[in-house]
Design an enzyme around this catalytic site. Structure first.
Site, PDB file in Angstrom:
ATOM      1  N   ASP A  51      98.950  95.088  50.279  1.00 49.17           N
ATOM      2  CA  ASP A  51      98.202  94.763  51.499  1.00 49.17           C
ATOM      3  C   ASP A  51      97.404  93.476  51.291  1.00 49.17           C
ATOM      4  O   ASP A  51      96.740  92.992  52.209  1.00 49.17           O
ATOM      5  CB  ASP A  51      97.334  95.938  51.983  1.00 49.17           C
ATOM      6  CG  ASP A  51      96.267  96.345  50.986  1.00 49.17           C
ATOM      7  OD1 ASP A  51      96.221  95.750  49.890  1.00 49.17           O
ATOM      8  OD2 ASP A  51      95.477  97.252  51.309  1.00 49.17           O
ATOM      9  N   SER A  52      97.529  92.883  50.092  1.00 50.72           N
ATOM     10  CA  SER A  52      97.032  91.520  49.880  1.00 50.72           C
ATOM     11  C   SER A  52      97.697  90.551  50.854  1.00 50.72           C
ATOM     12  O   SER A  52      97.231  89.431  51.053  1.00 50.72           O
ATOM     13  CB  SER A  52      97.281  91.062  48.438  1.00 50.72           C
ATOM     14  OG  SER A  52      98.633  91.274  48.080  1.00 50.72           O
ATOM     15  N   GLU A 122      94.872 103.503  47.121  1.00 53.91           N
ATOM     16  CA  GLU A 122      93.675 103.164  46.336  1.00 53.91           C
ATOM     17  C   GLU A 122      92.723 104.356  46.272  1.00 53.91           C
ATOM     18  O   GLU A 122      92.519 105.044  47.276  1.00 53.91           O
ATOM     19  CB  GLU A 122      92.935 101.981  46.986  1.00 53.91           C
ATOM     20  CG  GLU A 122      93.752 100.709  47.007  1.00 53.91           C
ATOM     21  CD  GLU A 122      92.985  99.525  47.602  1.00 53.91           C
ATOM     22  OE1 GLU A 122      91.781  99.662  47.910  1.00 53.91           O
ATOM     23  OE2 GLU A 122      93.614  98.467  47.762  1.00 53.91           O
ATOM     24  N   GLU A 189      92.548  97.724  38.209  1.00 52.96           N
ATOM     25  CA  GLU A 189      92.175  96.381  38.662  1.00 52.96           C
ATOM     26  C   GLU A 189      90.737  96.058  38.284  1.00 52.96           C
ATOM     27  O   GLU A 189      89.801  96.829  38.582  1.00 52.96           O
ATOM     28  CB  GLU A 189      92.339  96.275  40.195  1.00 52.96           C
ATOM     29  CG  GLU A 189      91.932  94.890  40.710  1.00 52.96           C
ATOM     30  CD  GLU A 189      92.433  94.546  42.099  1.00 52.96           C
ATOM     31  OE1 GLU A 189      93.188  95.329  42.689  1.00 52.96           O
ATOM     32  OE2 GLU A 189      92.051  93.457  42.582  1.00 52.96           O
TER      33      GLU A 189
END
Ligand code: KIV
Length: 290
Positions: A51-52, A122, A189
């Site tokens: 979704d970046s 996430e 991350e």
């Protein structure tokens, strides 16, 4: 029928075997068929339709505006561009956070309409039930902890996670809860390298790091960052393996100059009535596609 060998697709089982054999996993993001083909042919094992894309493709400041339909659209394009890589589709913000039922329906939609091979979501232990229900339904899930960009406002920005008191314990507990729930791999991350090492040693599933040090079982980068598409963007965890932004601007400058100077197109790049080709000959030679 062609007698050629069909390329073996990387699966979630391949990735587990790679961890067992100590082979590192190379993952990159992809958003369209042309880039996906290049990254696939370059040898990337996993392509994440991240979704970046909300930032690098759509030009937003965060990933939050991305919709499920947009993700499905990009997933379809990426899958069409690949032969070998495992393609993961990111579940966008608020498509799985409000209820397990909604998360199930939306993950199913991404698999059915996007054609990706697994989904990523996430967050930690709070999603354990959703993960186990998805896995039971036959949908492989990749986890993602540490800096979770969909929690941008809650986290107060893009910041290294896990340094606060209890941060290490919380990350380890989340990693173990997700493994227990059935994720096949876990993105770590922006966390300190020694916490990522501890998690990697404790899990039997592969960890994929981004800004999480070298001990992870694999690495992921946003392809636009590692290819140097934006000369002004260079966070510490990114290594530029090319400077395509400069290459593209130089090529465009050259094109503009040649158009303005009437040196493009040449006669060889133009058509004449008198050529021996059939009047309706194809415009493009059909280079073998797939
Ligand atoms: O959306 C994305 O590209 C990601 C990677 C940075 C892991 O989640």
């Amino acid at each position: 029928m062609s007698g050629g060998m069909k390329t073996q697709r990387v699966t979630i089982h391949t990735l587990r075997q790679m961890k067992e054999r100590g082979e590192k996993i190379a993952m990159l993001t992809a958003y369209d068929a042309t880039f996906a083909r290049l990254l696939d042919e370059g040898g990337a094992d996993v392509l994440l339709v991240g979704d970046s894309l909300g930032m690098v493709i759509q030009g937003n400041d965060t990933t939050l505006p991305v919709t499920l339909d947009e993700m499905a659209y990009h997933c379809r394009a990426v899958v069409r561009g690949t032969k070998r890589a495992h393609v993961v589709g990111d579940m966008p913000f608020m498509t799985y956070q409000s209820s397990v039922a909604e998360g199930m329906a939306n993950a199913g939609k991404l698999i059915k309409e996007g054609g990706c091979h697994s989904v990523k979501l996430e967050g930690g232990a709070q999603h354990a039930e959703l993960v186990s229900r998805l896995v039971a339904a036959g949908i492989p899930v990749m986890g993602h902890i540490g800096l979770t960009p969909q929690s941008y406002h809650q986290l107060g920005g893009f910041k290294v996670q896990g340094r606060e008191t209890g941060g290490r314990e919380r990350l380890v507990a989340d990693a173990l809860a997700l493994e227990e729930a059935g994720v096949y791999a876990l993105v770590l991350e922006a966390i300190p390298a020694d916490i990522a090492r501890e998690i990697t040693e404790k899990l039997t599933i592969p960890t994929i790091g981004i800004g999480a040090g070298v001990a992870c079982d694999g690495q992921v980068l946003v392809s636009y960052d590692m290819l140097g598409m934006d000369e002004t963007f260079k966070p510490r965890f990114v290594r530029r393996f090319a400077t395509l932004g400069t290459t593209i601007k130089d090529a465009v400058g050259q094109y503009v100059a040649e158009v303005r100077g009437s040196t493009f197109p040449s006669d060889a790049e133009s058509f004449a009535v008198t050529e021996k080709q059939a009047p309706q000959s194809p415009l493009y030679s059909t280079v073998a596609k797939k």
